[in-house]
Design an enzyme around this catalytic site. Sequence first.
Site, PDB file in Angstrom:
ATOM      1  CG  HIS A   1      -9.743   4.468 -11.782  1.00  0.00           C
ATOM      2  ND1 HIS A   1      -9.838   5.736 -11.229  1.00  0.00           N
ATOM      3  CD2 HIS A   1     -10.887   3.829 -11.431  1.00  0.00           C
ATOM      4  CE1 HIS A   1     -10.979   5.847 -10.577  1.00  0.00           C
ATOM      5  NE2 HIS A   1     -11.639   4.706 -10.674  1.00  0.00           N
TER       6      HIS A   1
ATOM      7  CG  ASP B   1      -4.145   5.454  -9.300  1.00  0.00           C
ATOM      8  OD1 ASP B   1      -4.886   4.475  -9.119  1.00  0.00           O
ATOM      9  OD2 ASP B   1      -3.504   5.988  -8.384  1.00  0.00           O
TER      10      ASP B   1
ATOM     11  CG  ASP C   1      -1.768   1.211   1.358  1.00  0.00           C
ATOM     12  OD1 ASP C   1      -2.642   1.404   0.499  1.00  0.00           O
ATOM     13  OD2 ASP C   1      -1.550   1.989   2.311  1.00  0.00           O
TER      14      ASP C   1
ATOM     15  CD  GLU D   1      -2.344   2.949  -3.369  1.00  0.00           C
ATOM     16  OE1 GLU D   1      -3.357   3.616  -3.630  1.00  0.00           O
ATOM     17  OE2 GLU D   1      -2.052   2.599  -2.211  1.00  0.00           O
TER      18      GLU D   1
END
Length: 636
Positions: A319, A316, A256, A291
């Site tokens: 997305h 990202d 993360d 990430e």
Amino acid sequence: MPLGARPVEGGVAFRLWAPARRMVHIVSDGQRHALTTDGHGYFEGVVAGMQPGSLYQLQLDEEARLYADPASRFQPEGPEGPSEVMDASAYRWTDDDWRGIEPAGQVIYEMHIGTFTPEGTYRAAAEKLAFLKEIGVTLIEMMPVNEFFGAFGWGYDGVLPFAPTRLYGRPDDLRAFIDQAHGLGIGVILDVVYNHFGLGECFEAFSPDYFTDAYANEWGRSINFDGRNAEGTRAFFAANAAAWVEDYHFDGLRLDATQALFDKSDDHIIAEIARAARAAAGQRRIYIVGENEPQAARLIRPAREGGYGLEALWNDDFHHSATAVLTGRNEAYYHDHRGMPQEFISAAKFGFLFQGQRYDWQNHGRGEPARDRAPCSFVHFLQNHDQVANSGRGLRASALTSMARLRAATALLLLGPQTPMLFQGQEFFAATPFFYFADHADPKNADMVRNGRIAFLQQFPSLRDPEIVAQMADPCDAATFQRSKLDWQEAASKPEALALHRDLLRLRREEPAFRQAERRRCVDGSVIGPSAFLLRFEAEDPWDDRLLLVNFGADLTLISLPDPLFAPPAGCQWSVRWSSEAVAYGGTGQKAIDTRKRFRLPGESALLFHPQAMEDHPMMDKAALDEWQAGVSEGG
């Protein structure tokens, strides 16, 4: 010796890092047992008579307060209760033939155990594994499961990194879930948070050197990976990564917010964590994905190229472009994405869209060159836990766009060369929301969480509307957690959505053009309209080539395409292989298309073509051709 408690002959061995303390005692069954120090901050010892199932706490120096073990393997009464001695070797695994996860060929499914089923347990989730297998899922990405405060939460505010939370079951229930998944051919990786601890942690009591004030961190105090006495902190987190892989047979990790793992040393902590996890896996191949908001491609480069050795990074960019085209909006951090055709072509070819050029939202460059990375090095998604919750009202894509456009975007996601990821329930276009939720009994902490969430969402101008703010779900309310649970009756009532995902993943799995595209760059594309584009998948055998046409706008008449990417292989013509507008998927139907003539590409649709042996139409005689050309010249 590993950190924490480990059963040995005649008792239990303990080891912990507490350089700020002179003495450490194990307190169990009313008795105190002193550990000895090695002079370098570690305390060790064997307590005779203890065994798996024994409960214990730690006394630091002569403090009256008792603490949980920082490396506790289970907390049956929660973070502040006693730790339980666990024997990781007692579980009888049945996955001896499991060889792990290869980087290519994966379809990821992000799962939050607490909301995936009404029961919110590992055992209940295991009952859905066959369903996921049938859809085409190959790899589950489990959101964090380590112990945290409260009765519900996302898991990103964990306080004891080694202990699976008691809320979802016992440790062997987690092992059984992974064992059963492996039996079905599904891998499981775990989302881990190494950039901060959650509220209520007590690590500073063992050593202030767990933390550093040298770096700013939006989620809490930064972890010390490169400062004074950092060796113990680094060893703790590397050991944690290894424990999940060794003790639970996880097939890897999702790291993360790696941009908040601050480390200026020559050997970055991310690389050390990856090495530790791989060493724990032995001969099994594991998969580590990160990430990283700045899109630092060095994370997915091998050590010989100065990289950190991860298999993949979340993208990202894909997305954000998809959200812009699905919703028509590009507020806040979507600012630099327009949802234009070229964005999807570039994402299919190169992964990240920003690889070092200026990024207006941050008024700074973003990303690093990554054009040489294999497509499977990037994880693409239309939804994930963060992005659904960041809609303000927890709305999924199916509530924010037309179903036709969502079907087309799903085709792009699941047939694109990058590794696709689905967020739980996406496979049946779940209508249930997914909110941010975190249980905090302390009113001060609860207010901080509520206000922090509102403040974060203020970057979206539309979410500053007082009426929207008034309707935002309270993250500390148990009802918010309950509303985020999937409704599995919905899955049974949406066969069209399930068929869409199942069929697309079958095409991805079975057709050579898609299998080969994950490993090597063999996809190119062209813009063919204001909101339309094509992607050409070139296979080793031209007869296996595939052509994907995506139109996110209105109907588009294609008179001709002066583009060699649209040219079929020699001796054949393009024929429709698949359509997002098929009735079986809830579409309006797909009429026959002859690409040898002018044809209309339906609005908000995706069409997949394959080559078929077919002669071209014979040329017109001169008189007919003259008449045709006259009509064309007149605008016909």
